[in-house]
Design a protein around this motif. Structure first.
Motif, mmCIF file in Angstrom:
data_model
loop_
_atom_site.group_PDB
_atom_site.id
_atom_site.type_symbol
_atom_site.label_atom_id
_atom_site.label_comp_id
_atom_site.label_asym_id
_atom_site.label_seq_id
_atom_site.Cartn_x
_atom_site.Cartn_y
_atom_site.Cartn_z
ATOM 1 N N ALA A 88 -34.040 0.901 23.708
ATOM 2 C CA ALA A 88 -33.179 1.044 24.877
ATOM 3 C C ALA A 88 -32.923 -0.298 25.553
ATOM 4 O O ALA A 88 -31.803 -0.583 25.975
ATOM 5 C CB ALA A 88 -33.800 2.023 25.868
ATOM 6 N N VAL A 89 -33.937 -1.137 25.633
ATOM 7 C CA VAL A 89 -33.778 -2.467 26.233
ATOM 8 C C VAL A 89 -32.841 -3.311 25.377
ATOM 9 O O VAL A 89 -31.977 -4.019 25.888
ATOM 10 C CB VAL A 89 -35.145 -3.157 26.417
ATOM 11 C CG1 VAL A 89 -34.984 -4.621 26.758
ATOM 12 C CG2 VAL A 89 -35.941 -2.444 27.504
ATOM 13 N N ARG A 92 -29.179 -2.436 26.031
ATOM 14 C CA ARG A 92 -28.646 -2.728 27.354
ATOM 15 C C ARG A 92 -27.926 -4.074 27.348
ATOM 16 O O ARG A 92 -28.487 -5.071 26.907
ATOM 17 C CB ARG A 92 -29.795 -2.776 28.352
ATOM 18 C CG ARG A 92 -29.392 -2.480 29.756
ATOM 19 C CD ARG A 92 -30.546 -2.494 30.713
ATOM 20 N NE ARG A 92 -31.650 -1.632 30.277
ATOM 21 C CZ ARG A 92 -32.917 -1.828 30.608
ATOM 22 N NH1 ARG A 92 -33.261 -2.843 31.345
ATOM 23 N NH2 ARG A 92 -33.842 -1.005 30.203
ATOM 24 N N ARG A 94 -26.746 -7.621 28.446
ATOM 25 C CA ARG A 94 -27.347 -8.635 29.322
ATOM 26 C C ARG A 94 -26.338 -9.086 30.358
ATOM 27 O O ARG A 94 -25.144 -9.145 30.071
ATOM 28 C CB ARG A 94 -27.814 -9.824 28.483
ATOM 29 C CG ARG A 94 -29.021 -9.493 27.650
ATOM 30 C CD ARG A 94 -29.505 -10.715 26.922
ATOM 31 N NE ARG A 94 -29.447 -10.393 25.503
ATOM 32 C CZ ARG A 94 -29.416 -11.271 24.532
ATOM 33 N NH1 ARG A 94 -29.442 -12.543 24.798
ATOM 34 N NH2 ARG A 94 -29.360 -10.898 23.291
#
Length: 100
Positions: A88-89, A92, A94
């Motif tokens: 999930a990170v 995402r 930036r």
């Protein structure tokens, strides 16, 4: 309209069969099989709204004893939580960069 190729219909990775329904596209299954012990199945999905995600199913044989089985489940949950959080990170966008 396929947002990756600019063409209408199926995506390049789509399974192009009964798995595609209700406007959703689904890839062929990617299977990791540890015979008699565990199995994981990953499918890439593109919804009718155009959002893409991974669908993962995991099946693990549990120890026969209750305490050992519970320990396995706690470990599995921790590992799954870590994998989902990491994915999930990575998905995402930036700050200051456009999403791909």
């Amino acid at each position: 309209m396929n947002r990756r190729t600019g063409q209408a219909g199926h995506t390049a990775w789509c399974g192009r069969d009964h798995r595609c329904n209700l406007g959703e596209h689904r890839s062929d299954e990617i299977v990791v099989d540890v015979a008699g012990h565990a199995r994981a199945v990953l499918v890439r999905v593109r919804t009718a709204a155009g959002r893409e995600h991974a669908e993962v199913r995991v099946r693990v044989a549990l120890a026969p004893g209750e305490l050992a089985a519970r320990r396995q489940l706690v470990g599995l949950l921790g590992d799954v939580r870590q994998a989902v959080t990491r994915a999930a990170v990575a998905a995402r966008p930036r700050p200051g960069r456009a999403a791909r």
